[in-house]
Design an enzyme around this catalytic site. Structure first.
Site, mmCIF file in Angstrom:
data_model
loop_
_atom_site.group_PDB
_atom_site.id
_atom_site.type_symbol
_atom_site.label_atom_id
_atom_site.label_comp_id
_atom_site.label_asym_id
_atom_site.label_seq_id
_atom_site.Cartn_x
_atom_site.Cartn_y
_atom_site.Cartn_z
ATOM 1 N N LEU A 156 0.879 -1.165 0.000
ATOM 2 C CA LEU A 156 0.000 0.000 0.000
ATOM 3 C C LEU A 156 0.918 1.218 0.000
ATOM 4 C CD1 LEU A 156 -2.621 -0.948 2.755
ATOM 5 C CD2 LEU A 156 -3.027 -0.872 0.291
ATOM 6 N N ASP A 157 0.584 2.252 -0.779
ATOM 7 C CA ASP A 157 1.461 3.412 -0.779
ATOM 8 C C ASP A 157 1.391 4.105 0.582
ATOM 9 O OD1 ASP A 157 -0.460 5.625 -0.746
ATOM 10 O OD2 ASP A 157 -0.966 5.033 -2.779
ATOM 11 N N ALA A 158 2.345 4.986 0.833
ATOM 12 C CA ALA A 158 2.494 5.565 2.170
ATOM 13 C C ALA A 158 1.241 6.295 2.633
ATOM 14 C CB ALA A 158 3.698 6.499 2.201
ATOM 15 N N THR A 210 -1.866 5.634 1.803
ATOM 16 C CA THR A 210 -3.041 4.768 1.860
ATOM 17 C C THR A 210 -2.970 3.939 3.128
ATOM 18 O OG1 THR A 210 -3.233 4.638 -0.544
ATOM 19 C CG2 THR A 210 -4.280 2.881 0.712
ATOM 20 N N PRO A 261 -2.415 0.920 -4.571
ATOM 21 C CA PRO A 261 -3.314 1.984 -5.018
ATOM 22 C C PRO A 261 -2.593 3.314 -5.167
ATOM 23 C CG PRO A 261 -3.721 1.469 -2.714
ATOM 24 C CD PRO A 261 -2.704 0.486 -3.197
#
Length: 259
Positions: A108-110, A112, A259
Site C-alpha cells: 500500500l502506498d504511504a 493509503t 493503489p
C-alpha cells in the site's frame, strides 16, 4: 504410504486446532475431509503433514505451526517495507511481538491506510501477490466533489489511463455531500496506484483511501496501527485461496495492487 507411516488423519486435524480428535473422526466419517483432493472417509487414513494437502468442507488446513499470518491496519505515513533506506517509518514497528521474520504481501502506498497481510510463508506470499491469481481487494475512498450514478457506471465500464484501460469489478456510492463523496471500489488489478489514478481520471481526486478487504480477509474494527494474528478460519480461507489454480474464480473481495 504404509499403515504405520505418517500421522493418523484425525490426530493431524486435532493437532492443527481444527477440532478435538473425536469431532475430527466424525468429520472424516461424514466425508467432509479431503486429502490431495480425494475424500478420506476411513478412520485408519494416515497422511504426511509436510506434503499432503488437506481440506475440511473445502477449507485448507495448515499443519506447519512455524508459519505465521498477521493482518495489520497500516496507518498513513508508513511505507510498505520492512526496512526503508530513506529512513521513513516502515513496518518493523508493528512486528516486534512476533519472533519470526515477517514480510508484507503486496504493498500500500504511504498515504493509503488499511489491510496489509504480513507472513513468513514465502510460498503463500508469492501466490497471493501474483497477478495470475487475480486476488480482489476492496477500497473505500473519500474523493473531492459529488459523485453521480453516471460516474459509478463509468468506473465499472472502464476508463482509459496512460498504461491502458481499466475497469472496477464493482463500484458503489456510499455517501456524498456538496464537497466530498465516499466511494467503494473492488479491483483485482496489480497496477501501481490504480485506485487513485482511476478516480482522478473521472474527475474526483482521492483525499483519503483505505483498503478494507483482501480476498477473504476483512479489516473489521482493527484500529489503525494495530496488528493481530489471523484466526483459524481466516487462515484456512487464505490458504484455500492460495491453493487455487491460476484463473480459477476468486471469492469476492481480494487483490494485489498498490493503489
Amino acid at each position: 504410504m504404509t499403515d504405520t507411516e505418517g500421522v493418523r488423519l484425525q490426530k493431524a486435524l486435532a493437532n492443527a486446532g481444527v477440532a478435538s480428535r473425536r469431532v475430527a473422526e466424525d468429520l472424516i466419517v461424514q466425508g467432509r475431509v479431503r486429502v490431495n483432493g480425494v475424500v478420506a472417509d476411513q478412520l485408519g487414513s494416515r497422511i504426511d503433514p509436510e506434503h499432503d494437502l488437506v481440506d475440511v468442507d473445502g477449507v485448507a488446513i495448515q499443519f506447519d505451526q512455524s508459519k505465521r499470518y498477521v493482518v495489520l491496519n497500516k496507518p498513513t505515513g508508513v511505507v510498505s517495507s520492512m526496512h526503508d533506506d530513506r529512513g521513513r517509518p516502515d513496518l518493523r514497528q508493528f512486528t516486534r511481538e512476533w519472533p519470526e521474520r515477517l514480510y508484507n504481501v503486496g504493498r500500500l502506498d504511504a498515504e493509503t491506510s488499511g489491510l496489509l497481510v504480513l507472513t513468513n510463508d514465502g510460498e503463500l506470499a508469492h501466490v497471493l501477490a501474483h497477478p495470475s491469481f487475480g486476488v480482489t481487494k476492496v477500497y473505500v475512498a473519500r474523493v473531492r466533489g459529488t459523485v453521480t450514478a453516471r460516474t459509478i457506471s463509468r468506473l465499472t465500464r472502464g476508463v482509459e489511463l496512460e498504461d491502458g484501460p481499466i475497469a472496477a469489478d464493482k463500484a458503489r456510492l456510499l455517501d456524498r455531500s456538496a464537497a466530498t463523496s465516499l466511494v467503494e471500489l473492488t479491483l483485482h488489478s496489480g497496477r501501481n496506484r490504480i485506485v487513485r489514478r482511476m478516480l482522478a481520471e473521472v474527475g474526483h481526486p482521492v483525499e483519503e483511501l483505505v483498503r478494507r478487504q483482501f480476498g477473504p480477509l476483512h479489516l473489521g474494527t482493527l484500529p489503525a496501527g494495530k496488528a493481530r494474528e489471523l484466526t483459524t478460519v481466516e487462515r484456512g480461507a487464505l490458504l484455500t485461496l492460495a491453493r487455487r489454480e491460476p484463473g480459477e474464480p476468486t471469492p469476492p473481495g481480494d487483490d494485489r495492487e498498490t493503489p
